[in-house]
Design a protein around this motif. Structure first.
Motif, short mmCIF file in Angstrom:
data_model
loop_
_atom_site.label_atom_id
_atom_site.label_comp_id
_atom_site.label_asym_id
_atom_site.label_seq_id
_atom_site.Cartn_x
_atom_site.Cartn_y
_atom_site.Cartn_z
N ALA A 33 0.83 -1.21 0.00
CA ALA A 33 0.00 0.00 0.00
C ALA A 33 0.86 1.26 0.00
CB ALA A 33 -0.93 0.00 1.21
N ASP A 34 2.01 1.22 0.68
CA ASP A 34 2.92 2.37 0.67
C ASP A 34 3.41 2.66 -0.75
OD1 ASP A 34 2.75 2.61 3.46
OD2 ASP A 34 4.57 1.43 3.80
N LEU A 35 3.75 1.61 -1.48
CA LEU A 35 4.20 1.80 -2.86
C LEU A 35 3.06 2.34 -3.72
CD1 LEU A 35 6.22 1.63 -5.17
CD2 LEU A 35 5.66 -0.82 -5.37
N GLY A 36 1.87 1.80 -3.53
CA GLY A 36 0.72 2.31 -4.28
C GLY A 36 0.47 3.78 -4.00
N ALA A 37 0.61 4.19 -2.74
CA ALA A 37 0.43 5.60 -2.39
C ALA A 37 1.53 6.46 -2.99
CB ALA A 37 0.39 5.75 -0.87
N TRP A 38 2.77 5.96 -3.01
CA TRP A 38 3.87 6.72 -3.60
C TRP A 38 3.61 6.92 -5.10
CZ3 TRP A 38 7.34 6.12 -7.54
CH2 TRP A 38 8.37 7.08 -7.60
N ILE A 39 3.18 5.87 -5.78
CA ILE A 39 2.91 5.98 -7.22
C ILE A 39 1.81 7.00 -7.46
CG2 ILE A 39 2.00 4.74 -9.24
CD1 ILE A 39 3.45 2.21 -8.06
N ALA A 40 0.76 6.96 -6.65
CA ALA A 40 -0.33 7.93 -6.81
C ALA A 40 0.16 9.35 -6.58
CB ALA A 40 -1.47 7.60 -5.85
N ALA A 41 0.96 9.55 -5.54
CA ALA A 41 1.47 10.89 -5.22
C ALA A 41 2.45 11.39 -6.27
CB ALA A 41 2.13 10.89 -3.85
N SER A 42 3.14 10.46 -6.94
CA SER A 42 4.15 10.84 -7.93
C SER A 42 3.53 11.45 -9.18
CB SER A 42 4.99 9.63 -8.34
OG SER A 42 4.25 8.77 -9.20
N GLY A 43 2.27 11.12 -9.44
CA GLY A 43 1.63 11.60 -10.65
C GLY A 43 2.03 10.83 -11.90
N LEU A 44 2.70 9.70 -11.73
CA LEU A 44 3.12 8.92 -12.89
C LEU A 44 1.94 8.40 -13.69
CD1 LEU A 44 6.11 6.89 -11.43
CD2 LEU A 44 6.20 8.54 -13.30
N CYS A 45 0.87 8.00 -13.01
CA CYS A 45 -0.29 7.51 -13.74
C CYS A 45 -1.56 7.99 -13.07
CB CYS A 45 -0.26 6.00 -13.92
SG CYS A 45 -0.16 5.05 -12.44
N GLU A 46 -2.62 7.97 -13.84
CA GLU A 46 -3.86 8.59 -13.38
C GLU A 46 -4.69 7.73 -12.45
OE1 GLU A 46 -6.99 8.28 -16.81
OE2 GLU A 46 -4.98 8.42 -17.67
N ALA A 47 -4.61 6.42 -12.57
CA ALA A 47 -5.44 5.53 -11.77
C ALA A 47 -4.58 4.82 -10.72
CB ALA A 47 -6.10 4.50 -12.68
N PRO A 48 -5.20 4.41 -9.63
CA PRO A 48 -4.44 3.63 -8.63
C PRO A 48 -3.87 2.36 -9.25
CG PRO A 48 -6.57 4.31 -7.76
CD PRO A 48 -6.58 4.64 -9.23
N VAL A 49 -2.72 1.96 -8.75
CA VAL A 49 -2.04 0.77 -9.26
C VAL A 49 -2.05 -0.28 -8.17
CG1 VAL A 49 0.19 -0.11 -10.03
CG2 VAL A 49 -0.57 2.14 -10.77
N GLU A 50 -2.45 -1.50 -8.55
CA GLU A 50 -2.44 -2.60 -7.58
C GLU A 50 -1.01 -3.08 -7.38
OE1 GLU A 50 -5.10 -5.89 -7.77
OE2 GLU A 50 -6.66 -4.66 -8.72
N VAL A 51 -0.65 -3.27 -6.11
CA VAL A 51 0.69 -3.72 -5.77
C VAL A 51 0.57 -4.87 -4.78
CG1 VAL A 51 2.91 -3.07 -4.78
CG2 VAL A 51 1.56 -1.35 -6.01
N PRO A 92 5.97 0.36 -21.22
CA PRO A 92 5.84 1.45 -20.25
C PRO A 92 4.38 1.88 -20.09
CG PRO A 92 6.48 2.36 -22.34
CD PRO A 92 6.43 0.85 -22.51
N LEU A 93 4.16 2.87 -19.23
CA LEU A 93 2.83 3.45 -19.10
C LEU A 93 2.38 3.99 -20.45
CD1 LEU A 93 3.36 5.37 -15.75
CD2 LEU A 93 1.84 3.41 -16.11
N VAL A 94 1.09 3.92 -20.72
CA VAL A 94 0.53 4.36 -22.00
C VAL A 94 0.02 5.80 -21.84
CG1 VAL A 94 -1.25 3.92 -23.73
CG2 VAL A 94 -0.10 2.00 -22.59
N PRO A 95 0.59 6.72 -22.63
CA PRO A 95 0.12 8.11 -22.52
C PRO A 95 -1.11 8.36 -23.39
CG PRO A 95 1.98 7.99 -24.02
CD PRO A 95 1.75 6.59 -23.50
N ARG A 96 -1.96 9.27 -22.92
CA ARG A 96 -3.12 9.74 -23.69
C ARG A 96 -3.17 11.25 -23.54
NH1 ARG A 96 -8.03 8.89 -21.52
NH2 ARG A 96 -7.18 8.57 -19.46
N ARG A 104 -1.46 9.09 -18.08
CA ARG A 104 -0.79 7.80 -18.30
C ARG A 104 -1.52 6.72 -17.53
NH1 ARG A 104 2.76 11.80 -17.91
NH2 ARG A 104 4.27 12.07 -19.58
N SER A 105 -1.56 5.54 -18.13
CA SER A 105 -2.22 4.43 -17.45
C SER A 105 -1.41 3.15 -17.66
CB SER A 105 -3.65 4.26 -17.98
OG SER A 105 -3.63 4.01 -19.37
N GLY A 106 -1.64 2.21 -16.75
CA GLY A 106 -0.97 0.92 -16.81
C GLY A 106 -0.82 0.34 -15.42
N GLY A 107 -0.30 -0.85 -15.36
CA GLY A 107 -0.11 -1.53 -14.09
C GLY A 107 1.27 -1.28 -13.51
#
Length: 176
Positions: A33-51, A92-96, A104-107
């Motif tokens: 969950a910490d990694l998921g929160a870091w990814i969300a805070a980073s702005g790398l992708c738009e949707a939450p990522v399952e970890v 990599p993440l897919v940009p739109r 960006r989206s992806g797992g």
């Protein structure tokens, strides 16, 4: 958020293990969950990522490879370069583009691939020699020095730079 001061996403990932030079470094990616929160805070992708636990291990391994490759004090180890290249080999993440904004989206594997590709771009490019480690004794953050003169010492003035300058001022005031 002060976790994203490094100037590049791959370097921001390395800051998730803090005060590395201390006997007890501070791990901020303790759980998936910490990694998921870091990814969300980073702005790398738009949707939450399952970890999951395996994903957390892969992210930490990539983080350490990026740190060792990027640390100004040493030459990259072949195993670290191989780990970086392996992570980057995934899609990599897919940009739109939506109304002028990139999303960006992806797992998790796409996030790790994007971070690895960012590291390859940085360490294989003209700015590789501008990667620095913060000079503050309580910080081990790697950052990209984009200052004109290339002599930046701290990851950021708001935190480490001001603390270091204040401590130096107090030391000077204490001397007779």
């Amino acid at each position: 958020m002060d976790a994203f001061l490094s100037g590049r996403p791959c370097l921001d990932l390395t800051t998730t293990l803090r005060v590395r030079h201390r006997e007890q470094p501070v791990e901020t990616l303790r759980t998936p969950a910490d990694l998921g929160a870091w990814i969300a805070a980073s702005g790398l992708c738009e949707a939450p990522v399952e970890v999951d636990a395996g994903g957390l291990r892969r992210a930490r391994a990539l983080r350490e490879a990026v740190y060792r490759i990027g640390h100004p004090a040493g030459a990259p180890a072949p195993d670290d370069v191989a780990a970086l290249n392996a992570a980057a080999s995934r899609p990599p993440l897919v940009p739109r583009l939506v109304d002028g904004t990139v999303y960006r989206s992806g797992g998790l594997d796409a996030v790790l691939s994007t971070l690895a590709r960012d590291a390859i771009d940085l360490f294989g490019g003209p700015h590789a020699a501008r990667v620095r480690e913060c000079a503050h004794p309580d910080c081990s953050r790697l950052f990209l020095d984009v200052s004109h003169a290339g002599r930046r010492r701290w990851c950021g003035m708001a935190a480490c730079g001001n603390k270091a300058k204040s401590a130096a001022y107090r030391r000077r005031q204490e001397q007779p």
